[in-house]
Design a protein around this motif. Sequence first.
Motif, short mmCIF file in Angstrom:
data_model
loop_
_atom_site.label_atom_id
_atom_site.label_comp_id
_atom_site.label_asym_id
_atom_site.label_seq_id
_atom_site.Cartn_x
_atom_site.Cartn_y
_atom_site.Cartn_z
N ARG A 1 34.34 62.95 45.52
CA ARG A 1 34.95 62.37 46.54
C ARG A 1 33.83 61.93 47.64
O ARG A 1 32.77 62.64 47.70
CB ARG A 1 35.91 63.49 47.40
N ARG B 1 37.81 59.26 49.41
CA ARG B 1 38.30 58.43 48.48
C ARG B 1 37.68 59.26 47.22
O ARG B 1 36.63 59.77 47.36
CB ARG B 1 37.61 57.19 48.52
N TYR C 1 36.95 59.45 43.01
CA TYR C 1 36.37 58.67 41.83
C TYR C 1 36.33 59.58 40.54
O TYR C 1 36.01 60.59 40.51
CB TYR C 1 34.87 58.15 42.18
N GLY D 1 41.34 55.53 39.06
CA GLY D 1 40.15 56.15 39.84
C GLY D 1 38.92 56.03 38.93
O GLY D 1 37.86 56.21 39.69
N GLN E 1 43.44 55.27 53.70
CA GLN E 1 44.02 54.42 52.52
C GLN E 1 45.54 54.40 53.36
O GLN E 1 46.18 55.19 53.37
CB GLN E 1 43.87 55.40 51.46
N GLY F 1 41.88 50.00 52.56
CA GLY F 1 41.68 50.93 51.65
C GLY F 1 41.65 50.41 50.22
O GLY F 1 42.50 49.45 50.01
N GLU F 2 41.01 51.16 49.32
CA GLU F 2 40.99 50.68 47.92
C GLU F 2 42.02 51.17 46.90
O GLU F 2 42.35 50.85 45.96
CB GLU F 2 39.58 50.95 47.14
N ARG F 3 42.32 52.33 47.43
CA ARG F 3 43.32 53.10 46.56
C ARG F 3 44.68 52.24 46.49
O ARG F 3 45.04 52.12 45.15
CB ARG F 3 43.67 54.31 47.27
#
Length: 449
Positions: A14, A19, A21, A220, A250, A381-383
Amino acid sequence: MSPISAPVAVVEVRDLHGRSYRVGERPHDIIGHSRKWMLWLSWAAMAGIGVLQYGYGVAITALHVTDGSTVTGALWMLALWVVFQAGAAAPTAALSHRFALAPSRAVLVGALLCAAGPLTLAYTDSFALAVLGFSVLSGTGAGIVYATCTSTVAKWYPEQRAVRVGFVTGAFGYGAVPFIALFAAVLTPGNRSAILAGVGVCVLLVVGMCGALLRDPPAGWWPPEIDPKLWAIDKRVNRSLRNNVAAVRQYSPHEAVRTPAFVVMYLILVFAAAASLLAIVYVPFVALAHGFSLAVGASAVGLLAVVNGAGRSVAGRISDRFGRRETLSAALLLEGCAQLGLVCSASAGQVVAFVAFAALSGMAGGAFYPLFASLVADYFGERNAVRNFGVVYSAKVFGGIIGVGLPAMAVASDGLTHLFVAAGLLSLCAAAMTRMLHRPGYPALHLPR
């Protein structure tokens, strides 16, 4: 491509933004090959569907469908194709997220639907059947392929999303060029069935074969050679941080659509898509209306398609260095000036300038799509970036109606010149609106760094 079964140490990491990964697996551990395989397969599949949008205007003029209600109906078919293509993006992303739909299955379905368009146009003169086969089925299939390929590449290149998504979506323009040349050179009412059927078979084979090999990484996933914690904060490792700030949190699609940033972003894409589609479809008609040959119109559209792809590829790199919003503003400003230049050069009978302005319009008109994909990730956000971009991309539905459908009624009355002027002004308006874009959760005024 069978995955390697050797055990691999996988850890969840994290960053300071919260976030998570998945780190440890190499692409070879997952698919048995470099992730470049997924990049190029997505590129080829995207290239296979480009003719459905970029080649349509040249095909209509080559078939001498240029007057009265006939041309209006034919152009509204493309407008509806755009509606279904853009409208399929958000549902595709949502279904893939909810049911873990494999990209190979999604693209195979998309390939079958895409091929239905040219095959229907090849063998029927019924307007209703043509709308069903080309506009509804083929448009939906193109949207599935577009959304799936961009999603797959974004998942495999989370650290290079802007550049790689731009590269793959650029194939959407490149792939149409051979077909544009073919239509301009040999397409006639007499050989329509044979050529369009061949186009349908090519689309089915290229998109289907490439799509069958696509695979997503685990949710992820992050490349093991890059430390995600450093990537989130270190501007020496992640140079895009110098001009692009990460999202505060996110956002889900339901949360994102309630923000002022989403509304502004959506409106900008409506205006930008309308202007871009107007040039893609109507440049051949403008060329013929001002005494240019079909060869000139086809050359302008072909060059437009090439630089449209190049613009998508380059936009990501420029935005990493100078900022997403600034690059988007510059692209829209260039698009507006190019639209006005098209009108002036056509009215003056300047062939070289007309083709050059068509190219500039294509370059700017392609650049903003990957920029929006990156902006969505930066702002929300990327999620949920793939699903959020699908919702933003649906703005192209209205762009298709405004930029393709409504102008169809002006072709017979020779009113396209005024529409190109209006499109240029819309693009300039959209460029000004980028100043209203602010990340949710951040103050509108930037603090000194």
